[in-house]
Design a protein around this motif. Structure first.
Motif, PDB file in Angstrom:
ATOM      1  N   VAL A 162      -1.805 -11.094   3.434  1.00  0.00           N
ATOM      2  CA  VAL A 162      -2.234  -9.699   3.325  1.00  0.00           C
ATOM      3  C   VAL A 162      -2.260  -9.135   4.739  1.00  0.00           C
ATOM      4  O   VAL A 162      -2.925  -9.687   5.627  1.00  0.00           O
ATOM      5  N   PHE A 163      -1.520  -8.049   4.957  1.00  0.00           N
ATOM      6  CA  PHE A 163      -1.377  -7.522   6.311  1.00  0.00           C
ATOM      7  C   PHE A 163      -1.304  -6.002   6.277  1.00  0.00           C
ATOM      8  O   PHE A 163      -0.385  -5.428   5.707  1.00  0.00           O
ATOM      9  N   ARG A 164      -2.321  -5.376   6.838  1.00  0.00           N
ATOM     10  CA  ARG A 164      -2.369  -3.929   7.039  1.00  0.00           C
ATOM     11  C   ARG A 164      -2.008  -3.134   5.788  1.00  0.00           C
ATOM     12  O   ARG A 164      -1.152  -2.253   5.800  1.00  0.00           O
ATOM     13  N   GLY A 165      -2.684  -3.490   4.708  1.00  0.00           N
ATOM     14  CA  GLY A 165      -2.581  -2.689   3.496  1.00  0.00           C
ATOM     15  C   GLY A 165      -1.549  -3.154   2.491  1.00  0.00           C
ATOM     16  O   GLY A 165      -1.446  -2.580   1.403  1.00  0.00           O
ATOM     17  N   ARG A 166      -0.776  -4.186   2.819  1.00  0.00           N
ATOM     18  CA  ARG A 166       0.224  -4.697   1.880  1.00  0.00           C
ATOM     19  C   ARG A 166       0.084  -6.209   1.742  1.00  0.00           C
ATOM     20  O   ARG A 166      -0.260  -6.903   2.705  1.00  0.00           O
TER      21      ARG A 166
END
Length: 285
Positions: A162-166
């Protein structure tokens, strides 16, 4: 009889195609040599530019050049256009027609393995600036899973982050022992061959892996040092009112409308009009 205006036929004549026409930092004769590559990897990228219309996909090609201590990821479509403009300038032409440009990810990423940092060069639309900011790597906390599948003849293993909203699902090949991938992706024990977000708004699929020794260059951008947060805010404001952004860059916006007789007429956009353009950035946070 009053003139009856209909819905926009198209939005901004000066803004076609999309918003990636670069005009003042294209000279590929003015470059720095980063080093020599060991691998050159090509990825097909499909992207949904409008999150409300995810079925409408656009396409780009992302190139990843990997050396002993660095890598560089960039849009091949932008590079092709930059090359064409550089060639025309050599011949004394000032024409910079971008009518066939289809660049989706105007972001170059230069990773420095020994320093554990990456430099990100983000081009703003039209005649806007090139921003440069630095980040530490790796940033993504991958969860490696047992599932495997074959891609391009490689046995690839699944990883999720999970990375910066995605939420991203990646498939990496330990046979190619480089902890890298397109864009900012890195940090797995093997080359990232495929990666996509859970909504399939961004899908990177490797189409070729070449052992290729060549010079890797970086154009000498007239960039502005910035931060990721400031660039994100700038881009959000740009797309939320594209007419204002055009005026800031001395680009006149026009709209095509039809009058009561059915004739198409073009009108300049006045300063009070606002227009948002769909924007679905790769980083949501």
């Amino acid at each position: 009889m009053k003139t009856k205006w209909v819905v926009w036929i198209f939005v901004i004549v000066a803004f076609i195609p999309r918003m990636y026409s670069q005009v003042h930092y294209l000279n590929l004769d003015d470059v720095d040599i980063v080093g020599n590559s060991n691998y050159v990897i090509s990825y097909d990228l499909t992207m949904a530019e409008d999150s409300l219309r995810p079925q409408e996909k656009s396409h780009d090609v992302i190139i990843l050049e990997i050396g002993d201590s660095f890598s560089k990821s960039y849009s091949h479509n932008i590079y092709r256009w930059d090359s064409a403009v550089t060639l025309s300038r050599r011949k004394g032409s000032v024409s910079e027609n971008a009518s066939r440009l289809e660049a989706l990810l105007p972001i170059d990423v230069l990773k420095d393995y020994p320093k554990g940092k990456m430099k990100v060069y983000h081009r703003a639309p039209m005649t806007g600036p090139v921003f440069c900011y630095e980040e530490h790597m790796p940033m993504m906390k991958w969860r490696i899973e047992k599932e495997r599948k074959g891609i391009l003849g490689y046995s690839c293993q699944k990883a999720v982050a999970v990375f910066r909203g995605r939420t991203w699902v990646a498939w990496f090949a330990t046979e190619i022992a480089v902890p890298d991938g397109p864009w900012k992706f890195c940090g797995l024990p093997g080359l990232i061959v495929q990666v996509q977000d859970s909504k399939e708004h961004y899908v990177f699929c490797c189409k070729s892996v070449k052992v290729l020794h060549k010079e890797v260059v970086l154009p000498r951008y007239f960039y502005e040092n910035s931060t990721r947060e400031d660039v994100r805010d700038f881009m959000n404001q740009c797309y939320s009112d594209i007419y204002r952004y055009n005026r800031m860059n001395r680009v006149q916006s026009y709209v095509a409308k039809k009058d009561a007789s059915g004739k198409t007429v073009f009108e300049e956009v006045n300063e009070k009009e606002k227009r948002a353009v769909p924007y679905n950035p790769i980083e949501l946070e």
